[in-house]
Scaffold this motif. Sequence first.
Motif, PDB file in Angstrom:
ATOM      1  N   ALA A   5     107.921  68.733  63.217  1.00  0.00           N
ATOM      2  CA  ALA A   5     106.890  68.826  64.254  1.00  0.00           C
ATOM      3  C   ALA A   5     107.504  68.449  65.603  1.00  0.00           C
ATOM      4  CB  ALA A   5     105.719  67.905  63.932  1.00  0.00           C
ATOM      5  N   ILE A   6     106.854  68.881  66.673  1.00  0.00           N
ATOM      6  CA  ILE A   6     107.361  68.531  67.993  1.00  0.00           C
ATOM      7  C   ILE A   6     107.338  67.023  68.192  1.00  0.00           C
ATOM      8  CG2 ILE A   6     106.755  70.718  69.046  1.00  0.00           C
ATOM      9  CD1 ILE A   6     104.238  69.406  70.171  1.00  0.00           C
ATOM     10  N   VAL A   7     108.143  66.561  69.110  1.00  0.00           N
ATOM     11  CA  VAL A   7     108.183  65.142  69.454  1.00  0.00           C
ATOM     12  C   VAL A   7     107.210  64.850  70.588  1.00  0.00           C
ATOM     13  CG1 VAL A   7     109.646  63.262  70.299  1.00  0.00           C
ATOM     14  CG2 VAL A   7     110.575  64.973  68.702  1.00  0.00           C
ATOM     15  N   SER A   8     107.172  65.745  71.575  1.00  0.00           N
ATOM     16  CA  SER A   8     106.322  65.511  72.740  1.00  0.00           C
ATOM     17  C   SER A   8     105.814  66.843  73.279  1.00  0.00           C
ATOM     18  CB  SER A   8     107.097  64.777  73.841  1.00  0.00           C
ATOM     19  OG  SER A   8     108.124  65.612  74.359  1.00  0.00           O
ATOM     20  N   ALA A   9     104.769  66.763  74.099  1.00  0.00           N
ATOM     21  CA  ALA A   9     104.226  67.945  74.758  1.00  0.00           C
ATOM     22  C   ALA A   9     103.466  67.506  75.995  1.00  0.00           C
ATOM     23  CB  ALA A   9     103.306  68.718  73.815  1.00  0.00           C
ATOM     24  N   ASP A  10     103.382  68.414  76.951  1.00  0.00           N
ATOM     25  CA  ASP A  10     102.606  68.164  78.156  1.00  0.00           C
ATOM     26  C   ASP A  10     101.132  68.441  77.843  1.00  0.00           C
ATOM     27  OD1 ASP A  10     101.481  67.969  80.632  1.00  0.00           O
ATOM     28  OD2 ASP A  10     102.806  69.405  81.628  1.00  0.00           O
ATOM     29  N   SER A  11     100.371  67.380  77.634  1.00  0.00           N
ATOM     30  CA  SER A  11      98.950  67.518  77.299  1.00  0.00           C
ATOM     31  C   SER A  11      98.052  67.157  78.472  1.00  0.00           C
ATOM     32  CB  SER A  11      98.606  66.629  76.094  1.00  0.00           C
ATOM     33  OG  SER A  11      98.916  65.270  76.374  1.00  0.00           O
ATOM     34  N   SER A  12      98.625  67.097  79.677  1.00  0.00           N
ATOM     35  CA  SER A  12      97.861  66.706  80.859  1.00  0.00           C
ATOM     36  C   SER A  12      96.857  67.790  81.237  1.00  0.00           C
ATOM     37  CB  SER A  12      98.807  66.441  82.030  1.00  0.00           C
ATOM     38  OG  SER A  12      99.522  67.621  82.369  1.00  0.00           O
ATOM     39  N   GLU A  13      95.905  67.443  82.092  1.00  0.00           N
ATOM     40  CA  GLU A  13      94.897  68.406  82.527  1.00  0.00           C
ATOM     41  C   GLU A  13      95.512  69.532  83.358  1.00  0.00           C
ATOM     42  OE1 GLU A  13      91.503  66.773  84.430  1.00  0.00           O
ATOM     43  OE2 GLU A  13      91.092  65.309  82.858  1.00  0.00           O
ATOM     44  N   HIS A  14      96.590  69.225  84.055  1.00  0.00           N
ATOM     45  CA  HIS A  14      97.244  70.229  84.897  1.00  0.00           C
ATOM     46  C   HIS A  14      98.731  70.278  84.537  1.00  0.00           C
ATOM     47  CE1 HIS A  14      97.436  72.877  88.419  1.00  0.00           C
ATOM     48  NE2 HIS A  14      98.573  72.281  88.728  1.00  0.00           N
ATOM     49  N   PRO A  15      99.091  71.022  83.485  1.00  0.00           N
ATOM     50  CA  PRO A  15     100.497  71.081  83.078  1.00  0.00           C
ATOM     51  C   PRO A  15     101.395  71.603  84.198  1.00  0.00           C
ATOM     52  CG  PRO A  15      99.066  72.078  81.429  1.00  0.00           C
ATOM     53  CD  PRO A  15      98.227  71.849  82.644  1.00  0.00           C
ATOM     54  N   VAL A  16     102.648  71.167  84.180  1.00  0.00           N
ATOM     55  CA  VAL A  16     103.616  71.586  85.186  1.00  0.00           C
ATOM     56  C   VAL A  16     104.880  72.100  84.508  1.00  0.00           C
ATOM     57  CG1 VAL A  16     102.737  70.068  86.981  1.00  0.00           C
ATOM     58  CG2 VAL A  16     104.452  69.204  85.384  1.00  0.00           C
ATOM     59  N   HIS A  17     105.801  72.625  85.304  1.00  0.00           N
ATOM     60  CA  HIS A  17     106.942  73.333  84.742  1.00  0.00           C
ATOM     61  C   HIS A  17     108.042  72.443  84.196  1.00  0.00           C
ATOM     62  CE1 HIS A  17     108.685  72.233  88.605  1.00  0.00           C
ATOM     63  NE2 HIS A  17     109.858  72.612  88.157  1.00  0.00           N
ATOM     64  N   ASP A  18     108.140  71.206  84.664  1.00  0.00           N
ATOM     65  CA  ASP A  18     109.325  70.405  84.360  1.00  0.00           C
ATOM     66  C   ASP A  18     109.025  69.138  83.562  1.00  0.00           C
ATOM     67  OD1 ASP A  18     107.946  69.097  86.358  1.00  0.00           O
ATOM     68  OD2 ASP A  18     109.729  68.608  87.546  1.00  0.00           O
ATOM     69  N   VAL A  19     107.939  69.134  82.796  1.00  0.00           N
ATOM     70  CA  VAL A  19     107.554  67.951  82.030  1.00  0.00           C
ATOM     71  C   VAL A  19     107.421  68.318  80.561  1.00  0.00           C
ATOM     72  CG1 VAL A  19     105.561  66.462  81.552  1.00  0.00           C
ATOM     73  CG2 VAL A  19     106.450  66.630  83.868  1.00  0.00           C
ATOM     74  N   ILE A  20     108.041  67.541  79.677  1.00  0.00           N
ATOM     75  CA  ILE A  20     107.832  67.726  78.244  1.00  0.00           C
ATOM     76  C   ILE A  20     106.824  66.713  77.717  1.00  0.00           C
ATOM     77  CG2 ILE A  20     110.058  68.827  77.830  1.00  0.00           C
ATOM     78  CD1 ILE A  20     111.087  66.151  76.733  1.00  0.00           C
ATOM     79  N   GLY A  21     106.193  65.990  78.627  1.00  0.00           N
ATOM     80  CA  GLY A  21     105.010  65.212  78.296  1.00  0.00           C
ATOM     81  C   GLY A  21     105.252  63.883  77.618  1.00  0.00           C
ATOM     82  N   THR A  22     104.346  63.547  76.745  1.00  0.00           N
ATOM     83  CA  THR A  22     104.358  62.272  76.046  1.00  0.00           C
ATOM     84  C   THR A  22     104.371  62.529  74.542  1.00  0.00           C
ATOM     85  OG1 THR A  22     101.944  62.227  76.212  1.00  0.00           O
ATOM     86  CG2 THR A  22     103.175  61.013  77.884  1.00  0.00           C
ATOM     87  N   PRO A  23     104.757  61.529  73.740  1.00  0.00           N
ATOM     88  CA  PRO A  23     104.817  61.739  72.291  1.00  0.00           C
ATOM     89  C   PRO A  23     103.482  62.181  71.708  1.00  0.00           C
ATOM     90  CG  PRO A  23     105.988  59.743  72.899  1.00  0.00           C
ATOM     91  CD  PRO A  23     105.284  60.203  74.140  1.00  0.00           C
ATOM     92  N   VAL A  24     103.546  63.094  70.740  1.00  0.00           N
ATOM     93  CA  VAL A  24     102.342  63.592  70.080  1.00  0.00           C
ATOM     94  C   VAL A  24     102.054  62.762  68.835  1.00  0.00           C
ATOM     95  CG1 VAL A  24     102.753  65.938  70.901  1.00  0.00           C
ATOM     96  CG2 VAL A  24     103.578  65.258  68.647  1.00  0.00           C
ATOM     97  N   ALA A  25     100.789  62.832  68.420  1.00  0.00           N
ATOM     98  CA  ALA A  25     100.342  62.179  67.182  1.00  0.00           C
ATOM     99  C   ALA A  25     100.844  60.739  67.136  1.00  0.00           C
ATOM    100  CB  ALA A  25     100.807  62.996  65.972  1.00  0.00           C
ATOM    101  N   ASP A  26     101.511  60.358  66.055  1.00  0.00           N
ATOM    102  CA  ASP A  26     101.976  58.980  65.909  1.00  0.00           C
ATOM    103  C   ASP A  26     103.486  58.873  66.126  1.00  0.00           C
ATOM    104  OD1 ASP A  26     102.729  60.351  63.666  1.00  0.00           O
ATOM    105  OD2 ASP A  26     102.036  58.848  62.224  1.00  0.00           O
ATOM    106  N   ARG A  27     104.049  59.812  66.867  1.00  0.00           N
ATOM    107  CA  ARG A  27     105.487  59.773  67.113  1.00  0.00           C
ATOM    108  C   ARG A  27     105.884  58.510  67.871  1.00  0.00           C
ATOM    109  NH1 ARG A  27     108.879  63.023  64.139  1.00  0.00           N
ATOM    110  NH2 ARG A  27     108.642  65.222  64.618  1.00  0.00           N
TER     111      ARG A  27
END
Length: 512
Positions: free
Chosen positions: A316-338
Amino acid sequence: MKSATFQHTWDSAVRRHTDSPFLVFRAESGEVCEWTYGEFDLVVARTADSLRAAGVGPGSPVHVALRNCPAFVALWLAASRLGAWLVPVDPASSPRDIDRQVRRVRPAVGVCASAREAVYREGAGDRVPAVLVLAEDAGDVNDSETPLLCTEVVEMGDQALRPEDRLAVMFTSGTTAEPKGVVLTQANYAHVAAVMAEAARLRPHHRWHVTLPLFHANAQYYCFAPAIAVGASVALSAAFSASGWLRQARELGATHASLFAAPIRMILARTPSEEPPLQLEHVWFAQSLGAEHYEWFARLVGTRPRQLYGMTETVAIVSADSSEHPVHDVIGTPVADRRIRVADPVSGNPAAPGATGELQVLGTPGRDLFAGYLDDAETTARAFSTEPQGTWFATGDLVSRDADGVLRFTGRVDDVIKVSGENVSLTEVEAAVAQAPGVLEAAVVGVSDPVRDTVPVAYVVARDPNEPPRAEDLDEWADRNLAPAARPRAWHLIDELPRTSVGKVRRFRVGS
């Protein structure tokens, strides 16, 4: 536990969504065929019986060299049903590649396309006891005379599958070294199905548009497995078409898509100007996109794509950009219980906020991390570090994390060069140069320099081969858009970049 196997995930989907659409396949001819979950389960049962008749049983490897087609999906699910394991490989593998693959996995059965049968048999030699030859079209799973369906279904009873049973070995793409065999279990696939369904907020009425190759982790992990987890459907295209991608997504009723940056840039360059935009609900993308390309693609698909980060090894992915306004250069924060940490690549100590460090991921091998590398205990031991809180996997990727915990991808450990003591990410320079006037795409490598230690040099592919960009114009563009250390010291015009089958640049082959 039964619920921790991928086979249980599939069986549950068939029971709950028997009459719901599962697979929509678009052939290169444009012909479209569809199967419900119940209909495709019958295909899987027939395929499993044919594999068993050919010598496949629990623990048997099945070597598959096929392009995107319904048979690939049937073989994957049939291997799961039998307790066997799939070895999906690039269908364009050379005889030398196939020879190395079959020597490593010793398959009970090999599967190839009739169009490439001679190449496959040359590489396989006499080391594959049985070879099934398919057409890579809907007929493979519709015609009762094909190798997958020629055997009558025999009641098998419940296979005593365990979560730790091997389900696949996927070879890494080999962008910087020889491919490693990533071992994946039934539990790995069950886990990725549940996590990715939740990460994409997938529901039964949704439909993935899959054009990336099925032998790669992205299509299996992020699209097919989560669709099965919730009873959603998948629109599978036989081949990727940059100029036709939007039109096909519209015609196939897609709501979700997942792509790498390179195919996105191709779509931007080849989509007809009169093509109306889509209204997709969700788009994943991976690898670096420049801001201009990101905004352009967002307008085309009708939603702001969300960058994710994952590897074949992280399942599974480690992180994703789950913000309200995604941007081009962010891989976000850890998903689920990562759980992650960012370590200084030299000292191993925690990297300071904003500083670049190696991303490490905590997990359990065989569940939310891969089980190990095939027949390579030494490499597996280097990748894993067992500590009191669990097993840490060193990704080899560099990221930075800001004070809010948001991650940005920098590149592979060996993708960052020092120019006069300053770190320069080749990945970030490539994403920027791909937006320069007249450039379709670019690869940037580091070369030795007597004054600055190492400097970047760019290899570019022209957007229009008849009007290629001039080096002096690119120099002027770089002066305006790149920091001094990141500006390429030379520009080389080439016809195309050496790539893996999923579009990743084989940087070590650029200029060779």
